[in-house]
Motif scaffolding. Structure first.
Motif, PDB file in Angstrom:
ATOM      1  N   ILE A 160      20.781  40.412  89.135  1.00  0.00           N
ATOM      2  CA  ILE A 160      20.561  39.409  89.955  1.00  0.00           C
ATOM      3  C   ILE A 160      19.762  38.152  89.459  1.00  0.00           C
ATOM      4  O   ILE A 160      19.995  37.048  89.603  1.00  0.00           O
ATOM      5  CB  ILE A 160      19.955  39.785  91.238  1.00  0.00           C
ATOM      6  N   GLY A 190      21.388  35.815  87.499  1.00  0.00           N
ATOM      7  CA  GLY A 190      22.433  34.867  87.954  1.00  0.00           C
ATOM      8  C   GLY A 190      23.872  35.678  88.024  1.00  0.00           C
ATOM      9  O   GLY A 190      24.908  35.189  88.298  1.00  0.00           O
ATOM     10  N   ARG A 197      26.652  37.328  89.610  1.00  0.00           N
ATOM     11  CA  ARG A 197      27.311  36.904  91.199  1.00  0.00           C
ATOM     12  C   ARG A 197      28.200  38.068  91.341  1.00  0.00           C
ATOM     13  O   ARG A 197      28.695  38.105  92.690  1.00  0.00           O
ATOM     14  CB  ARG A 197      27.888  35.600  91.103  1.00  0.00           C
ATOM     15  N   PHE A 198      29.073  38.650  90.509  1.00  0.00           N
ATOM     16  CA  PHE A 198      30.085  39.455  91.076  1.00  0.00           C
ATOM     17  C   PHE A 198      29.839  40.859  90.298  1.00  0.00           C
ATOM     18  O   PHE A 198      29.597  40.833  89.046  1.00  0.00           O
ATOM     19  CB  PHE A 198      31.406  38.923  90.572  1.00  0.00           C
ATOM     20  N   ARG A 245      22.147  43.139  98.584  1.00  0.00           N
ATOM     21  CA  ARG A 245      21.197  42.196  97.609  1.00  0.00           C
ATOM     22  C   ARG A 245      21.842  41.007  97.239  1.00  0.00           C
ATOM     23  O   ARG A 245      21.398  39.917  97.271  1.00  0.00           O
ATOM     24  CB  ARG A 245      20.145  42.924  96.927  1.00  0.00           C
ATOM     25  N   ARG A 283      22.733  37.773  99.031  1.00  0.00           N
ATOM     26  CA  ARG A 283      21.760  36.701  99.497  1.00  0.00           C
ATOM     27  C   ARG A 283      21.847  35.563  98.329  1.00  0.00           C
ATOM     28  O   ARG A 283      20.930  34.524  98.884  1.00  0.00           O
ATOM     29  CB  ARG A 283      20.227  37.536  99.409  1.00  0.00           C
ATOM     30  N   TYR A 284      22.255  36.036  97.178  1.00  0.00           N
ATOM     31  CA  TYR A 284      22.213  34.817  96.173  1.00  0.00           C
ATOM     32  C   TYR A 284      23.640  34.291  95.868  1.00  0.00           C
ATOM     33  O   TYR A 284      24.030  33.711  94.933  1.00  0.00           O
ATOM     34  CB  TYR A 284      21.516  35.414  94.808  1.00  0.00           C
ATOM     35  N   GLY A 285      24.633  34.489  96.944  1.00  0.00           N
ATOM     36  CA  GLY A 285      26.002  34.081  96.718  1.00  0.00           C
ATOM     37  C   GLY A 285      26.910  34.782  95.995  1.00  0.00           C
ATOM     38  O   GLY A 285      28.013  34.526  95.706  1.00  0.00           O
ATOM     39  N   GLY A 286      26.350  36.222  95.936  1.00  0.00           N
ATOM     40  CA  GLY A 286      27.310  37.017  95.291  1.00  0.00           C
ATOM     41  C   GLY A 286      28.140  37.891  95.865  1.00  0.00           C
ATOM     42  O   GLY A 286      27.849  38.101  97.097  1.00  0.00           O
ATOM     43  N   LYS A 287      28.770  38.778  95.360  1.00  0.00           N
ATOM     44  CA  LYS A 287      29.475  39.941  96.050  1.00  0.00           C
ATOM     45  C   LYS A 287      29.806  41.298  95.172  1.00  0.00           C
ATOM     46  O   LYS A 287      29.807  41.027  94.045  1.00  0.00           O
ATOM     47  CB  LYS A 287      30.789  39.573  96.522  1.00  0.00           C
ATOM     48  N   VAL A 288      29.591  42.311  95.781  1.00  0.00           N
ATOM     49  CA  VAL A 288      30.048  43.604  95.196  1.00  0.00           C
ATOM     50  C   VAL A 288      31.510  44.065  95.678  1.00  0.00           C
ATOM     51  O   VAL A 288      31.666  44.091  97.074  1.00  0.00           O
ATOM     52  CB  VAL A 288      29.163  44.818  95.503  1.00  0.00           C
ATOM     53  N   ALA A 302      32.118  33.257  86.884  1.00  0.00           N
ATOM     54  CA  ALA A 302      30.915  33.897  87.393  1.00  0.00           C
ATOM     55  C   ALA A 302      30.255  34.767  86.493  1.00  0.00           C
ATOM     56  O   ALA A 302      30.889  35.294  85.483  1.00  0.00           O
ATOM     57  CB  ALA A 302      31.411  34.654  88.669  1.00  0.00           C
ATOM     58  N   ALA A 355      35.698  35.414  92.965  1.00  0.00           N
ATOM     59  CA  ALA A 355      34.468  34.446  92.285  1.00  0.00           C
ATOM     60  C   ALA A 355      34.733  33.027  92.678  1.00  0.00           C
ATOM     61  O   ALA A 355      33.736  32.128  92.729  1.00  0.00           O
ATOM     62  CB  ALA A 355      34.522  34.420  90.723  1.00  0.00           C
ATOM     63  N   MET A 359      31.284  30.995  92.464  1.00  0.00           N
ATOM     64  CA  MET A 359      30.386  31.883  91.937  1.00  0.00           C
ATOM     65  C   MET A 359      29.809  31.369  90.583  1.00  0.00           C
ATOM     66  O   MET A 359      29.050  31.878  89.896  1.00  0.00           O
ATOM     67  CB  MET A 359      30.502  33.018  92.057  1.00  0.00           C
ATOM     68  N   ALA A 360      30.620  30.496  90.125  1.00  0.00           N
ATOM     69  CA  ALA A 360      30.326  29.959  88.713  1.00  0.00           C
ATOM     70  C   ALA A 360      29.229  29.126  88.709  1.00  0.00           C
ATOM     71  O   ALA A 360      28.482  28.753  87.920  1.00  0.00           O
ATOM     72  CB  ALA A 360      31.461  29.015  88.022  1.00  0.00           C
ATOM     73  N   ILE A 379      25.562  28.313  89.043  1.00  0.00           N
ATOM     74  CA  ILE A 379      24.214  29.018  89.152  1.00  0.00           C
ATOM     75  C   ILE A 379      23.246  28.162  88.498  1.00  0.00           C
ATOM     76  O   ILE A 379      23.764  27.310  87.558  1.00  0.00           O
ATOM     77  CB  ILE A 379      24.283  30.516  88.524  1.00  0.00           C
ATOM     78  N   LEU A 432      12.526  40.239  95.174  1.00  0.00           N
ATOM     79  CA  LEU A 432      13.217  41.273  94.686  1.00  0.00           C
ATOM     80  C   LEU A 432      12.322  42.474  94.081  1.00  0.00           C
ATOM     81  O   LEU A 432      12.673  43.605  94.045  1.00  0.00           O
ATOM     82  CB  LEU A 432      14.228  40.875  93.639  1.00  0.00           C
TER      83      LEU A 432
END
Lengths: 590, 288
Positions: free
Chosen positions: A212, A215, A217-218, A237, A240-245, A266, B84, B269-270, B272, B283
């Motif tokens: 994270i 940066g 995101r994926f 988590r 919160r920063y614009g990402g995804k699991v 990404a 993404a 998502m690109a 950042i 965190l």
């Protein structure tokens, strides 16, 4: 080695062993004490034997040792399993009112504390809190003020309401009171507290946090021990920063999803363990040939095949170096500690994007299940730098187009690194493929272009070799002729082992190498040494083989492959044996 | 490139296809390009993913952002691309081997995941590029180099698989019926969710059973009947019909909400920053 206390709770899986251990570890950490935890667990959900061990000291602790001072035994097997580590004066806390422990007697020389855990827990509000009663009893034995548990209990049970937290406090107090009233104990322990504020986390969490911070995101992955904590940490988590699991249907899918996200621009990663890496291997070459930046963490466990899923090993080094058909340029970094899991993950993302290659992060079970304390500034986010490499945009893409306006994603450059255009960039449309291709990404079987592209991709590695710092970490006596070389998670045990050796008058120089490929050239260090011993958790000495190949020198090997990580005191003995200096030190000691 | 002026030829690359003359894949690809142009996309916001086989070559002949990946794994790649950057139009191409054999697991999961992308399978019921072995959609009595007495295996029914997996857009077309094929693919692109089109795309070299003539004579178009694609039971009946093969949109769930929307993915998502987020130390503090 620091003055320390070794504590454990053991029983059957499903007995709440983990949560009790975690509460104690957190309480110690909040009380300004250093903590190093380890787990013995089996691959089953309920039953069997499982234990959570906590080593604590006011000094930093970096490994486990062969000693257990206080053991909460919910089953007799717990005592049997730990007999080797118990010693004269060890305290065993158990519940003699439980049928399965009613015949238990503490072995000679040890102190058995029969505490009615279940009964006291019921009086405090529920039998489920019997572990907390035991924890309270242990606090009394260790002379650790019980109010230190408060924050950890609040953190654990706060979500269930203040009444539950209060009940747990009462349960702990009941355990403490019982020992105080029923036993006249004189143990040597006194767990002093300090003003320090530590954070407590494991290697998988550190990898997730590093991702994270860098940066990422994926993330796509498939659950597997012991890598799953990376995914569970990121889930929620990273959003919160614009990402995804995404939990994929299998590892083949996971790495290809991550590849797709990376091609869309990404920062992207996947993590798995040995069997999952095997499935992902198919795609390694595609990642490298299409020059896609991708971070792949392998949290190693005992192999081959399904091996021992819940046990330690460093057996995947060759896989990381050579896995996949054809010749695949790649980077391989291996964190040497829980905190390094954070920093090496950050580094992996930068390497991946700067050089457009797959980057392996080789972690292992010993780090994944170890929770360790650190001053928070160990993870100083201001130190994190993000380098996305050669990305072109609508304005700069013209420099990388041919006369027909076609973008050249695989342009032949001096440093081997080509421009990247994220989809959506005007004039950047191009194809990438696992087939050999020309500068435009178009398939080719032209012999000259084949050589040009292979050389170009390999040139990135040479460029990185020159530009980046691949130095090993060095400690011990720099002048010593006894050279130890290690990689990955053995570093903590080695640090403490050389302190033990130092006490016996044995000097050792240690090089702990976090870089598998590229890696430092150790030829000079080898030539300067009288003897080289390579330490690793596998049977065949994969790292030793690599170093012999690099330096054209024979090395001695210390290998451990019973599924348990190196312990500091054991490693000190192994090293004296390997260097053939055991006799001398005994003489000196007299 | 502004999308108003995009024509389907803008999605064509300057590479000449190496498909056999008369191959159904020409028509299949043309329909895909028309559908993309008609829906207002341009090559710079389109991502085409393909696997291996004759179908896998499509990324070479089309002009867009594209990835030609490994065998059977195109759908996961497409999923990653769309997750993404949901602003991209993602189209995945596969063949019957790529999609229903080695990639069958991914197919089922992509269908149920329902990411907003279009999956076009060029189904010729044969392995062409490896020169004529039976495929998962080959008939039971189909004789090939690896099935001299017939396959002795039942063919997979991809539409039924998709329906069982909870597909939200299930269609079938015929590459030679150019206008209709393009129209069906276009509907798949416009669908909010996973648009699946099985395209009969005859192999003129290795399959002398599932030919242009066969499909021309046997296919029934649901557009010519009063088929209601939103009627699940009606769709099921047609999809499971052992006697007739249909062309058209067999099932569509108009209330479909794509996975990435349900997951709350926002934006590209690109994008950042070049440092960690300002609150990144939070965190660390979670571990107190």
């Amino acid at each position: 080695m620091p003055e320390d206390l070794n504590w454990a709770i053991g029983g059957e899986a499903g007995d709440g062993i983990d949560s009790t251990g975690k509460i104690f570890a957190q309480a110690l950490s909040r009380a300004g004490r250093h903590v190093f935890t380890s787990k013995d667990f089996a691959s089953r959900i309920r039953g069997g034997y499982t234990a959570y061990k906590v080593r604590t000291s006011v000094e930093r602790v970096e490994s486990v040792v062969d000693r257990l001072d206080i053991l909460i035994a919910l089953t007799e097997r717990t005592v049997e399993e730990n007999m080797d580590e118990l010693h004269d004066g060890s305290v065993i806390i158990y519940d003699g009112e439980r049928t399965m422990m009613s015949d238990f007697e503490a072995p000679d020389g040890m102190i058995g504390l029969d505490v009615p855990l279940k009964r006291l827990a019921e009086e405090a509000g529920g039998a489920i809190m019997r572990n907390i009663v035991a924890l309270g009893a242990a606090c009394e034995v260790a002379d650790f003020p019980i109010e230190n548990l408060d924050e950890a209990l609040e953190k654990r049970f706060g979500g269930k309401g203040e009444a539950i937290v209060e009940n747990n406090r009462a349960a702990a107090l009941a355990g403490q009171d019982y020992v105080q009233e029923e036993y006249d104990l004189d143990t040597p322990y006194e767990l002093e507290t300090t003003d320090a504020d530590y954070v407590l986390l494991n290697g998988d969490e550190a990898i997730g946090m590093g991702a994270i911070a860098a940066g990422c995101r994926f993330y796509a992955g498939y659950p597997i021990t012991p890598a799953t904590d990376v995914m569970t940490y990121l889930t929620g988590r990273i959003d919160r920063y614009g990402g995804k699991v995404v939990q994929a249907e299998d590892e083949l899918s996971a790495i290809n999803m991550a590849l797709g996200a990376a091609r869309a621009g990404a920062r992207s990663m996947t993590a798995t363990s040995g069997p999952g890496i095997d499935l992902m291997t198919e795609t390694f070459g595609l990642v490298a040939t299409s020059e896609t930046p991708l971070v792949i963490a392998d949290v190693m466990r005992s192999g081959p095949s399904t091996g021992m899923p819940t046990k330690q090993e460093q057996g995947d080094l060759n896989m990381a170096l050579y896995g996949g058909h054809g010749e695949i340029p790649r980077f391989v970094v291996a964190p040497t500690s829980v905190s390094e899991c954070f920093w090496k993950t950050v580094e992996a993302f930068n390497l991946a994007e700067q050089y457009q290659t797959p980057v392996f992060v080789l972690s292992d079970l010993a780090m994944a299940v170890t929770e360790q304390t650190f001053p928070p500034e160990t993870f100083d986010m201001d130190e994190v730098e993000i380098n996305r490499g050669k990305v072109v945009d609508d304005d700069t893409i013209g420099e990388w187009q041919n006369d027909s306006g076609q973008f050249k994603p695989h342009a032949l450059t001096d440093d081997g690194v080509s421009p990247r255009a994220f989809p959506g960039t005007d004039g950047g449309a191009h194809m990438s493929t696992g087939l050999e291709h020309d500068e435009l990404g178009r398939r080719t079987e032209d012999t000259d272009m084949r050589i040009e592209q292979v050389d170009k991709r390999n040139r990135k590695v040479e460029t990185a070799r020159e530009r980046e710092d691949w130095s090993p970490r060095e400690f011990g006596d720099p002048e010593s002729g006894n050279l130890v070389v290690s990689w990955g998670s053995n570093e903590g045990a080695l640090r403490e082992a050389i302190d033990l050796l130092d006490e016996e008058g044995v000097d050792v120089r240690v090089l702990s190498v976090p870089y598998i490929f590229p890696r430092p050239d150790l030829t000079e260090e080898f030539e300067a040494a009288d003897d080289v011993v390579v330490v690793e958790c596998n049977a065949t000495g994969q790292w030793a083989d690599v170093l012999e190949h690099d330096t054209l020198q024979r090395v001695k090997r210390v290998n451990k492959y019973n599924g348990v990580r190196f312990k500091a005191d054991e490693l000190a003995e192994d090293l004296t044996d390997a260097f053939g200096i055991a006799g001398e030190t005994e003489v000196e000691a007299e | 490139m502004s999308s108003e002026n995009v024509r389907f030829v803008d999605f064509k690359s300057d590479k000449q296809p190496t498909w056999c003359p008369g191959c159904g894949d020409f028509g299949t690809m043309n329909g895909m390009m028309k559908a993309l142009a008609n829906t207002g996309n341009d090559p710079d916001n389109t991502f085409v993913v393909a696997g291996i086989g004759c179908s896998g070559k499509i990324g070479t002949y089309m002009h867009s952002y594209a990835l030609h990946g490994v065998h059977g794994r195109a759908l996961p790649v497409g999923t990653g691309v769309k997750m993404a950057n949901p602003d991209l139009e993602v189209m995945v191409a596969g063949g019957d081997g790529d999609g229903y054999s080695i990639g069958a697991g991914h197919f089922v999961h992509a269908v149920r995941r329902n990411v907003d992308m279009t999956y076009v399978v060029m189904d010729n019921r044969i392995y062409g590029l490896t020169k004529g072995q039976f495929s998962p959609t080959s008939r039971e009595d189909f004789e090939t180099s690896t099935s001299p007495d017939g396959t002795h295996q039942q063919p997979v029914n991809p539409l039924a698989l998709a329906l069982a997996a909870g597909g939200t857009f299930i269609a079938q077309s015929f590459s030679s019926d150019a206008q209709r094929h393009a129209e069906i693919v276009q509907q798949a692109v416009e669908h909010d969710g996973f648009g699946f089109v099985n395209v009969f795309s005859p192999c003129v070299t290795f399959n002398d059973v599932d030919t242009y003539d066969y499909f021309r004579d046997s296919l029934q178009d649901v557009g010519e009947s009063d088929h209601d694609a939103s009627d699940y039971d009606a769709a099921k009946e047609k999809i499971l019909d052992r006697d007739t093969e249909y062309q058209g949109v067999l099932y569509q769930d108009e209330s479909s909400v794509p996975y990435e929307q349900r997951e709350g993915v926002e934006g590209n998502m690109a994008d950042i920053d070049d440092t960690p987020p300002e609150d990144a130390m939070d965190l660390v503090r979670e571990f107190y």
